[in-house]
Design an enzyme around this catalytic site. Structure first.
Site, PDB file in Angstrom:
ATOM      1  CE  LYS A 163     -22.458 -53.211 -39.695  1.00 41.34           C
ATOM      2  NZ  LYS A 163     -23.286 -52.312 -40.461  1.00 41.34           N
ATOM      3  CB  SER A 201     -20.101 -43.387 -32.966  1.00 40.81           C
ATOM      4  OG  SER A 201     -20.725 -44.706 -32.456  1.00 40.81           O
ATOM      5  CB  THR A 202     -16.392 -42.042 -29.333  1.00 35.53           C
ATOM      6  OG1 THR A 202     -15.347 -41.141 -30.076  1.00 35.53           O
ATOM      7  CG2 THR A 202     -15.820 -42.186 -28.058  1.00 35.53           C
ATOM      8  CD  GLU A 203     -23.986 -44.152 -28.341  1.00 40.32           C
ATOM      9  OE1 GLU A 203     -23.886 -43.708 -29.202  1.00 40.32           O
ATOM     10  OE2 GLU A 203     -24.681 -44.939 -27.761  1.00 40.32           O
ATOM     11  N   GLY A 239     -17.669 -47.362 -30.208  1.00 43.38           N
ATOM     12  CA  GLY A 239     -16.142 -48.147 -30.212  1.00 43.38           C
ATOM     13  C   GLY A 239     -15.783 -48.399 -28.726  1.00 43.38           C
ATOM     14  CD  GLU A 289     -10.574 -42.842 -38.042  1.00 47.80           C
ATOM     15  OE1 GLU A 289     -11.231 -41.995 -37.169  1.00 47.80           O
ATOM     16  OE2 GLU A 289     -10.836 -43.129 -39.263  1.00 47.80           O
ATOM     17  CB  CYS A 314     -13.369 -39.033 -38.254  1.00 50.04           C
ATOM     18  SG  CYS A 314     -12.487 -39.679 -39.355  1.00 50.04           S
TER      19      CYS A 314
END
Ligand code: NDP
Length: 501
Positions: free
Chosen positions: A199, A252-254, A256, A273, A307
């Site tokens: 995606k 994004s970490t959120e 992830g 990542e 990143c």
């Protein structure tokens, strides 16, 4: 002899009054866009069962480019089914050298069509054509070449461990390097014998859709690669699908963290990542002019949508003033504007949403007390643009020193000793990358051992190579992409115990 010729022979030409660059736009004609795109499933273009489409635009002028399918859960189910069929009915049992042939073909076609892809990438994503042409495209092709080389050597890559493919990989990628992230994901997965449902990001689907054409040209068996477009809901449906054996996510970490929570206990393999807030550390013995180039490359490359961007500059106190003066001077030479202009250094911000995020964080930096510098530059009236920005007088606690801005915004901090540099560099929730600038090799090694970052660049920045693993510590995620390490998440092993590991 005429008047004009005489003058041309003897009189020097008058100096131009205006030294600014003339526009040098790359032609758009090489790209043919369809009005509307479907989903690429089982080697065919399908209308989405969801019946929904959305418009993708050019962030440089907000021009609508095409209608893109919004895949729903039923569409994702079809794509996973197609990937499963392709896995079971031939791809996973194909001789590895045959698999390699397809990857080599894809790599070569990407090279042949690189100008077309570069123009499309800049058009849909906003990055300068110079970068799409010289970085994204060559690296994407290099990833396919590199992993093509491993496809028939897995047993040598992992001796005595009997590697076998995992199955169907669900891959979710962001908008900052659309084609390159696709290559990072698809090349190792296929080399290892898996099939894929990928995606792309909502705002940058076009290069992934053009890539489907490459797959057909390469005669890749139907269903080995399936592309489903849509927003975060499509990504979530892919993560939740029971038929997927492995999820690879970059973003994004959120999101992830949400994916990790979702997959806990399911037995699905996962690599993440995520974001970064890298320190670029400049010691007083560094070659300052080169360091300035490295700083500029570190944070203004791809508008800072990187990143591993060197978004925190740590400068040794004794060189703070000359370095910042040089940096500001260099900033005033950066050309901001049309991504398709070959002279552009800083292109368009990828979306209105991202522009607003940058503006909000920059406002917070000013409110918290940092000093802002932006070179005089005229931004285009239409589209999403942000001037290259430097903040000085930044405290470690400020949001601009803590949070990932993902824009052309640099925060400058200082240090006195190497220990202090390490402490400040590691004072972040992230751990993706770092840079060190010094003429002493021993100091580079000393720093590299102490920096909690997946990649440490020495006297350079933002260098990528398919042979080199890339990935993070802490909130930057886990798992590695690139190199041999990048194959492991796409393989299962047995026999390691039998042979004593
Ligand atoms: P996201 O993490 O939302 O996007 C990354 C990918 O995940 C996109 O394809 C996205 O789809 C998809 N996605 C979104 N929600 C879900 C979900 N619940 N389940 C599965 N997939 C999902 O990043 P954003 O685009 O929102 O960017 C926000 C911030 O993230 C940036 O400002 C930046 O700081 C950081 N970022 C970091 C990146 C990195 O490489 N480390 C890359 C991109 C962003 P869709 O595009 O449709 O939302």
């Amino acid at each position: 002899m005429g008047e004009v010729e005489k003058r041309g022979e003897h009189a020097p030409a008058p100096a131009p009054a205006d030294w600014t660059y003339a526009p040098a736009p790359e032609g758009r004609d090489i790209v043919t866009l369809r009005e509307r795109y479907g989903l690429f499933v089982g080697g065919e273009w399908l209308e989405p069962r969801s019946g929904e489409h959305y418009a993708t635009i050019s962030p440089a002028d907000e021009e609508p480019l095409a209608e893109i399918a919004q895949a729903g859960a039923e569409d994702v189910d079809l794509a996973v089914g197609a990937a499963r069929d392709a896995f079971s009915n031939g791809w996973s049992s194909l001789s590895p050298s045959e698999r390699a042939k397809y990857l080599f073909r894809i790599a070569r076609i990407l090279q042949e069509r690189s100008r077309e892809f570069a123009v499309l990438e800049s058009l849909n994503g906003g990055k300068p054509i110079r970068e799409s042409r010289d970085v994204d495209l060559p690296l994407a092709a290099a990833h396919f070449f590199y992993y093509a080389g491993w496809a028939d050597k897995l047993e040598y890559a992992f001796p005595n461990r009997r590697p076998r493919p995992v199955g169907v990989a669900g891959q979710i990628i962001p908008w900052n390097f659309p084609l390159l992230m696709l290559a990072w994901k698809i090349a190792p997965a296929l080399a290892a014998g898996n099939t894929v449902v990928l995606k792309p990001a909502e705002t940058t689907p076009l290069s992934a859709l053009l890539f489907c054409d490459v797959l057909r040209q390469a005669e890749l068996p139907p269903g080995v690669v399936n592309i489903v477009t849509g927003d975060g809901r499509t990504g979530a449906a892919l993560v939740q699908h029971e038929g997927v054996d492995k999820i690879a996510f970059t973003g994004s970490t959120e999101v992830g963290k949400a994916i990790q929570r979702e997959l806990a206990g399911t037995g699905k393999k996962l690599t993440l990542e995520l974001g970064g807030k890298a320190a670029n550390v400049i010691f007083d013995d560094a070659a300052l002019d080169q360091a300035v180039e490295g700083i500029v490359n570190g944070i203004y490359f791809n508008q800072g949508h990187v990143c591993c961007a060197g978004s925190r500059l740590l400068v040794q106190e004794s060189i703070y003033e000359p370095l910042v003066a040089k940096l500001k001077r260099r900033l005033s030479t950066l050309r901001v504007g049309d991504p398709l202009d070959k002279n552009t250094d800083v292109g368009a911000i990828n979306s209105r949403q991202q522009l607003e995020k940058i503006q909000e964080l920059v406002a917070s930096g000013e409110e918290e007390g940092a000093e802002i510098y932006q070179p005089p530059c005229r931004l285009p009236e239409k589209g999403y643009f942000f001037a290259p920005t430097v903040f000085t007088n930044v405290a470690q606690s400020y949001r601009i020193a803590q949070e990932e801005i993902f824009g052309p915004v640099l925060s400058v901090l200082t240090f006195r000793t190497p220990d202090e540099a390490v402490e400040k560099a590691n004072n972040t929730a992230y751990g993706l990358s770092a840079g060190v600038w010094t003429e002493k090799g021993s100091r580079i090694l000393w720093m590299a051992q102490r920096l909690r970052a997946g990649v440490v660049w020495a006297n350079t920045y933002n260098r990528f190579d398919p042979t080199s693993p890339f990935g993070g510590y802490k909130e930057s995620g886990f798992g590695r992409e690139g190199g041999l390490h990048g194959l492991e998440p796409y393989l299962e092993f047995d026999g390691a115990e039998t042979f004593g590991g």
